[in-house]
Design a protein around this motif. Structure first.
Motif, PDB file in Angstrom:
ATOM      1  N   VAL A 129      12.681   5.443 -21.370  1.00  0.00           N
ATOM      2  CA  VAL A 129      13.702   6.180 -22.763  1.00  0.00           C
ATOM      3  C   VAL A 129      14.235   5.077 -22.542  1.00  0.00           C
ATOM      4  O   VAL A 129      15.418   5.202 -24.079  1.00  0.00           O
ATOM      5  CB  VAL A 129      13.895   7.580 -22.338  1.00  0.00           C
ATOM      6  CG1 VAL A 129      15.109   7.897 -22.829  1.00  0.00           C
ATOM      7  CG2 VAL A 129      13.383   8.703 -21.993  1.00  0.00           C
ATOM      8  N   THR A 130      14.885   4.315 -21.709  1.00  0.00           N
ATOM      9  CA  THR A 130      16.330   3.403 -22.197  1.00  0.00           C
ATOM     10  C   THR A 130      16.142   2.199 -22.430  1.00  0.00           C
ATOM     11  O   THR A 130      16.241   1.819 -23.010  1.00  0.00           O
ATOM     12  CB  THR A 130      17.299   3.672 -20.165  1.00  0.00           C
ATOM     13  OG1 THR A 130      15.772   3.260 -19.497  1.00  0.00           O
ATOM     14  CG2 THR A 130      17.689   4.990 -19.930  1.00  0.00           C
ATOM     15  N   ARG A 176       1.346  13.818 -13.448  1.00  0.00           N
ATOM     16  CA  ARG A 176       1.950  14.144 -12.451  1.00  0.00           C
ATOM     17  C   ARG A 176       3.607  14.276 -11.938  1.00  0.00           C
ATOM     18  O   ARG A 176       3.724  14.507 -10.893  1.00  0.00           O
ATOM     19  CB  ARG A 176       2.069  12.853 -11.318  1.00  0.00           C
ATOM     20  CG  ARG A 176       0.245  12.269 -11.042  1.00  0.00           C
ATOM     21  CD  ARG A 176       0.321  11.597  -9.813  1.00  0.00           C
ATOM     22  NE  ARG A 176      -0.940  11.022 -10.035  1.00  0.00           N
ATOM     23  CZ  ARG A 176      -2.008  10.460  -8.831  1.00  0.00           C
ATOM     24  NH1 ARG A 176      -0.899   9.929  -8.064  1.00  0.00           N
ATOM     25  NH2 ARG A 176      -2.893  10.487  -8.339  1.00  0.00           N
ATOM     26  N   ARG A 177       4.210  14.250 -13.139  1.00  0.00           N
ATOM     27  CA  ARG A 177       5.425  15.520 -12.918  1.00  0.00           C
ATOM     28  C   ARG A 177       5.660  16.662 -12.133  1.00  0.00           C
ATOM     29  O   ARG A 177       7.000  17.109 -11.795  1.00  0.00           O
ATOM     30  CB  ARG A 177       6.270  15.742 -14.861  1.00  0.00           C
ATOM     31  CG  ARG A 177       5.061  16.902 -15.761  1.00  0.00           C
ATOM     32  CD  ARG A 177       5.968  16.706 -16.643  1.00  0.00           C
ATOM     33  NE  ARG A 177       5.384  17.800 -18.054  1.00  0.00           N
ATOM     34  CZ  ARG A 177       4.401  17.899 -17.771  1.00  0.00           C
ATOM     35  NH1 ARG A 177       3.311  17.766 -17.853  1.00  0.00           N
ATOM     36  NH2 ARG A 177       4.159  19.645 -18.642  1.00  0.00           N
ATOM     37  N   ARG A 178       4.530  17.211 -11.946  1.00  0.00           N
ATOM     38  CA  ARG A 178       5.194  18.662 -11.529  1.00  0.00           C
ATOM     39  C   ARG A 178       5.000  18.789  -9.706  1.00  0.00           C
ATOM     40  O   ARG A 178       5.953  18.961  -8.984  1.00  0.00           O
ATOM     41  CB  ARG A 178       3.614  20.005 -11.789  1.00  0.00           C
ATOM     42  CG  ARG A 178       3.547  20.204 -13.396  1.00  0.00           C
ATOM     43  CD  ARG A 178       4.484  20.759 -13.835  1.00  0.00           C
ATOM     44  NE  ARG A 178       4.583  21.494 -15.125  1.00  0.00           N
ATOM     45  CZ  ARG A 178       5.634  21.828 -16.013  1.00  0.00           C
ATOM     46  NH1 ARG A 178       6.846  21.892 -15.092  1.00  0.00           N
ATOM     47  NH2 ARG A 178       5.553  22.262 -17.123  1.00  0.00           N
ATOM     48  N   ARG A 179       3.665  18.238  -9.383  1.00  0.00           N
ATOM     49  CA  ARG A 179       4.096  17.998  -8.027  1.00  0.00           C
ATOM     50  C   ARG A 179       4.822  16.291  -8.526  1.00  0.00           C
ATOM     51  O   ARG A 179       5.149  16.954  -6.413  1.00  0.00           O
ATOM     52  CB  ARG A 179       2.104  17.404  -7.596  1.00  0.00           C
ATOM     53  CG  ARG A 179       1.124  18.149  -7.949  1.00  0.00           C
ATOM     54  CD  ARG A 179      -0.335  17.672  -7.896  1.00  0.00           C
ATOM     55  NE  ARG A 179       0.349  17.151  -6.337  1.00  0.00           N
ATOM     56  CZ  ARG A 179      -1.413  16.561  -5.582  1.00  0.00           C
ATOM     57  NH1 ARG A 179      -2.399  16.500  -6.875  1.00  0.00           N
ATOM     58  NH2 ARG A 179      -1.243  15.904  -4.433  1.00  0.00           N
ATOM     59  N   SER A 209       1.012   2.697 -21.140  1.00  0.00           N
ATOM     60  CA  SER A 209       0.653   3.462 -20.932  1.00  0.00           C
ATOM     61  C   SER A 209       0.146   4.122 -20.417  1.00  0.00           C
ATOM     62  O   SER A 209       0.300   5.286 -20.336  1.00  0.00           O
ATOM     63  CB  SER A 209      -0.252   3.506 -22.626  1.00  0.00           C
ATOM     64  OG  SER A 209       0.112   2.572 -23.453  1.00  0.00           O
ATOM     65  N   ALA A 210      -0.940   3.506 -19.066  1.00  0.00           N
ATOM     66  CA  ALA A 210      -1.092   4.441 -18.283  1.00  0.00           C
ATOM     67  C   ALA A 210      -0.172   4.649 -17.549  1.00  0.00           C
ATOM     68  O   ALA A 210      -0.244   5.776 -16.777  1.00  0.00           O
ATOM     69  CB  ALA A 210      -2.151   3.553 -17.398  1.00  0.00           C
ATOM     70  N   CYS A 211       1.029   3.997 -17.185  1.00  0.00           N
ATOM     71  CA  CYS A 211       2.199   4.835 -16.408  1.00  0.00           C
ATOM     72  C   CYS A 211       2.960   5.923 -17.241  1.00  0.00           C
ATOM     73  O   CYS A 211       3.173   6.411 -16.155  1.00  0.00           O
ATOM     74  CB  CYS A 211       3.261   3.538 -16.130  1.00  0.00           C
ATOM     75  SG  CYS A 211       2.499   1.757 -15.138  1.00  0.00           S
ATOM     76  N   VAL A 212       2.876   6.182 -18.347  1.00  0.00           N
ATOM     77  CA  VAL A 212       3.406   6.568 -18.717  1.00  0.00           C
ATOM     78  C   VAL A 212       2.515   8.035 -18.664  1.00  0.00           C
ATOM     79  O   VAL A 212       2.951   9.272 -18.431  1.00  0.00           O
ATOM     80  CB  VAL A 212       3.427   6.372 -20.250  1.00  0.00           C
ATOM     81  CG1 VAL A 212       3.892   7.766 -21.609  1.00  0.00           C
ATOM     82  CG2 VAL A 212       4.324   5.652 -20.598  1.00  0.00           C
ATOM     83  N   VAL A 213       1.227   8.032 -19.033  1.00  0.00           N
ATOM     84  CA  VAL A 213       0.472   9.130 -18.916  1.00  0.00           C
ATOM     85  C   VAL A 213       0.244   9.692 -17.788  1.00  0.00           C
ATOM     86  O   VAL A 213       0.200  11.220 -17.491  1.00  0.00           O
ATOM     87  CB  VAL A 213      -0.772   8.725 -19.224  1.00  0.00           C
ATOM     88  CG1 VAL A 213      -1.566   9.680 -19.105  1.00  0.00           C
ATOM     89  CG2 VAL A 213      -1.334   8.205 -20.245  1.00  0.00           C
ATOM     90  N   LEU A 269      11.723   9.148 -12.704  1.00  0.00           N
ATOM     91  CA  LEU A 269      12.340   7.550 -12.696  1.00  0.00           C
ATOM     92  C   LEU A 269      11.778   6.748 -13.394  1.00  0.00           C
ATOM     93  O   LEU A 269      12.542   6.004 -14.118  1.00  0.00           O
ATOM     94  CB  LEU A 269      12.043   7.516 -11.177  1.00  0.00           C
ATOM     95  CG  LEU A 269      13.979   7.715 -10.435  1.00  0.00           C
ATOM     96  CD1 LEU A 269      13.046   7.641  -8.575  1.00  0.00           C
ATOM     97  CD2 LEU A 269      15.260   8.480 -10.747  1.00  0.00           C
ATOM     98  N   ALA A 270      10.279   6.584 -13.515  1.00  0.00           N
ATOM     99  CA  ALA A 270       9.280   6.194 -14.134  1.00  0.00           C
ATOM    100  C   ALA A 270       9.733   6.120 -15.904  1.00  0.00           C
ATOM    101  O   ALA A 270       9.655   5.844 -17.103  1.00  0.00           O
ATOM    102  CB  ALA A 270       8.196   6.418 -14.308  1.00  0.00           C
TER     103      ALA A 270
END
Length: 676
Positions: free
Chosen positions: A340-341, A324-327, A315-319, A334-335
């Protein structure tokens, strides 16, 4: 869209050579796990004609073999091409070659996708190369029936490549159609191909042009150009799936022990298993084709506790990735693409038919490998290692060689079922299925080498170990085949022993069969049914103990559940030995009507017919082939009675389609109409 880059050819050649070297010994693979049933027993793939193809498009993945609830028509169609068009038949090499080629195309597609989403050319090639030779992919590529995962992965990657390569503007009509075709490829190969829709949306959220163009208009264009074609493909697939599938068998708890847990504890345990499997990408040791009960003791409290930590970490990795998806759009994509898959096969959001499968992580592992390579490459760049440009390619090359060697070694486990289950017993010593299957394969190998006496004790050791492992299961979840196999091996031991000792072994076999049937009766819910193998096995051992009346009752019970040659022929022989030739003749004729090429059935008819007053029922032609002489007095009535008995037995099992096929075959062969 970017033009073709001539400099990409060396990378393409390198990828193809790497796949060829890593899977050079894959063509020696045999038919393992589900492949013997899927390839050798599914009549739909054996003749290339429209009725068979129609049955593939509108039938269960397993055909008439069992109701699996799986709909994978494209995968089955490729098996039909292999079997009927290319003539591979029961030889696994041709099927595996197809898998290897599809795997190479998937690796090329992964490299192209990574470059489209912003990964550097060298890093994209390195990630695709390491994924292509990673031993975690062996179960999908070298295993014949792993093809579903390979084709679904290829469809997903092609769809994502078409989407990511289309830029921020409107898509051309051909691109929309190609995205829909890729979605149908992914879904038609395996249900998990539905993740393509999620990946397209994720790409637009994280890597798309929304930060530059933004706005509702951009999203409306995306819906029309990309999501709508995918959704139409999903709708078409869903409609065909609904027409094809009916009743779905329940998932056995021995295959997925998470079924024994409550909704919360099962999800926590599944999360722990998921993280454990993801670790195989970094450290691929202890690979196993099976983790059924009780290889992973998920029912123990320690797994739920580990699941809490695993869920918190993931959960921490997802958050973190989302924030940080913008920077850091690339690592975030990839994470999140891994999440999703892996979601459809993780047992967290929905239960599937297995707790574990390396093939299930074939596509998800591509994103983890790419994430690790991308992060490592960025770290090296940040440290200014450009002064030694040879270092990174050398490190990637060395790691690729190590992984390719490991894959080459893993492929050897798939060469024969015996080798596979020997490796599985070593990797998962607490798996009941590993020991049970290994005992069966050891016995088959010993029979072929005429060495049963030398190996029966080892066979019994593994069969008894399988029973010991499942002994902690509740009665309703006991796998009957474990007890049936153990009892059968006790009978073999009896046949190899002196008279006094043989009696002891037969009593042990009888006790196993009767114990299994008592357990089955104790958990029954008042419905008809049961395990026919247990009843036939009990009948066999009773006949060997000269308890003929009890054996006949057991055969009759088995025949009601499985009115096929395996039961009916032994039933007929026992009836004849018991002085009931008329009933024996009817049972044998039923088998001939089912399978006119069954020589043992014809022999049983010839032995029983004179005793029942039908001495001239069978005629042998000049070439030695048999046929019924329906013109003999009473012969037509006998044939009609036998046909009706078989037709009613099949109808009683609820197999209306099979019963109608039998009725038509009898009418065509004998001119006898037994009614609808």
């Amino acid at each position: 869209m970017r033009g073709r880059d001539p400099s990409s050819w060396p990378g393409t050649v390198a990828l193809l050579v790497a796949v060829a070297l890593a899977y050079a010994n894959a063509l020696q693979a045999g038919l393992c796990l589900d492949a013997p049933a899927i390839i050798t027993r599914d009549a739909r793939i054996q003749v290339w004609e429209w009725p068979r193809l129609r049955d593939i498009l509108f039938g269960d993945y397993w055909g008439l073999l069992r109701a699996s609830g799986q709909y994978r028509p494209l995968t089955t169609l490729t098996y039909a091409v292999d079997y009927a068009v290319l003539g591979h038949g029961h030889r696994a090499a041709g099927y595996v070659l197809f898998n290897v080629v599809a795997h190479a195309l998937a690796a090329l597609s992964l490299r192209s996708v990574l470059q489209c989403i912003g990964v550097g050319r060298g890093a994209a090639l390195a990630a695709a190369l390491l994924w292509a030779v990673h031993p975690l992919g062996s179960e999908a590529v070298t295993n014949v029936v792993g093809r579903a995962d390979v084709l679904a992965c290829l469809g997903v990657l092609l769809g994502l490549r078409l989407h990511a390569g289309g830029g921020d503007g409107r898509f051309a009509l051909w691109r929309r159609g190609a995205i829909a075709a890729a979605a149908l490829l992914a879904l038609g190969a395996k249900e998990s191909g539905v993740v393509l829709v999620g990946l397209l949306f994720l790409h637009d959220l994280v890597c798309g042009g929304t930060t530059r163009t933004g706005g509702a208009r951009w999203w409306r264009n995306r819906v029309v150009d990309a999501y709508a074609p995918c959704i139409v493909a999903v709708a078409v697939w869903g409609l065909m799936r609904g027409l094809a599938l009916g009743h779905v068998d329940a998932v056995p708890a021995v295959d997925n022990p998470l079924m024994l847990l409550g909704p919360i504890s099962s999800r926590l345990a599944a999360t722990a298993v998921l993280l454990r499997t993801a670790a195989l990408v970094v450290w691929p040791l202890g690979l196993s084709a099976d983790r059924s009960w009780n290889a992973l003791p998920v029912t123990e409290g320690s797994y739920a506790a580990a699941g809490v930590a695993a869920a918190a970490f993931l959960s921490a990795c997802v958050v973190l990735a989302w924030r940080r998806r913008r920077r850091h759009a690339l690592p975030a994509f990839l994470a999140l693409a891994w999440f999703v898959t892996v979601a459809p096969v993780a047992n967290v959001f929905l239960r599937i038919g297995t707790i574990y499968g390396e093939r299930l992580h074939y596509l998800p592992s591509a994103w983890l490998v790419s994430l690790v390579v991308s992060a490592a490459g960025r770290r090296l760049r940040d440290r200014g290692r450009s002064a030694r440009p040879w270092l990174v390619p050398a490190a990637v090359g060395a790691l690729a060689v190590v992984l390719a060697v490991a894959t080459h070694a893993r492929n050897r486990a798939w060469h024969t079922p015996l080798a596979l289950f020997a490796a599985t017993v070593e990797a998962a010593p607490e798996s009941f299925k590993a020991h049970n299957s290994y005992a069966v394969e050891l016995y088959g190998d010993a029979v072929r080498r005429d060495a049963v006496a030398a190996h029966i004790d080892t066979i019994l050791l593994h069969a008894e170990r399988a029973k010991a492992i499942v002994s902690s299961l509740p009665d309703e979840h006991w796998p009957a085949d474990v007890l049936a196999n153990l009892a059968a091996f006790y009978r073999v031991k009896a046949s190899l022993s002196a008279a006094a000792e043989a009696t002891t072994w037969r009593h042990k076999a009888q006790a196993e069969y009767e114990g299994a049937l008592r357990r089955e009766a104790a958990v029954a819910r008042g419905g008809a049914g049961g395990n026919w193998r247990l009843r036939k096995g009990l009948a066999d051992v009773l006949r060997e103990s000269s308890a003929v009346d009890a054996a006949l009752a057991a055969y009759e019970a088995a025949a009601k559940l499985a009115p096929g040659p395996e039961v009916l022929l032994d039933y007929a022989a026992t009836l004849r030995a018991a002085g009931q030739p008329r009933q024996a003749l009817v049972a044998a004729v039923r088998v001939v009507l089912l399978d006119p090429a069954n020589e043992r059935a014809w022999q049983e008819v010839e032995q029983s017919a004179p005793l029942a007053g039908h001495a001239a029922l069978v005629q042998r032609l000049a070439d030695g082939s048999p046929r019924f002489d329906a013109a003999q007095p009473g012969a037509r009535a006998l044939l009609e009675a036998s046909a009706r008995a078989q037709h009613e037995a099949v109808l009683h099992l609820g197999q209306a389609r099979a019963a109608e096929g039998f009725r038509q075959s009898v009418r065509a062969a004998l001119g006898i109409d037994i009614g609808g």
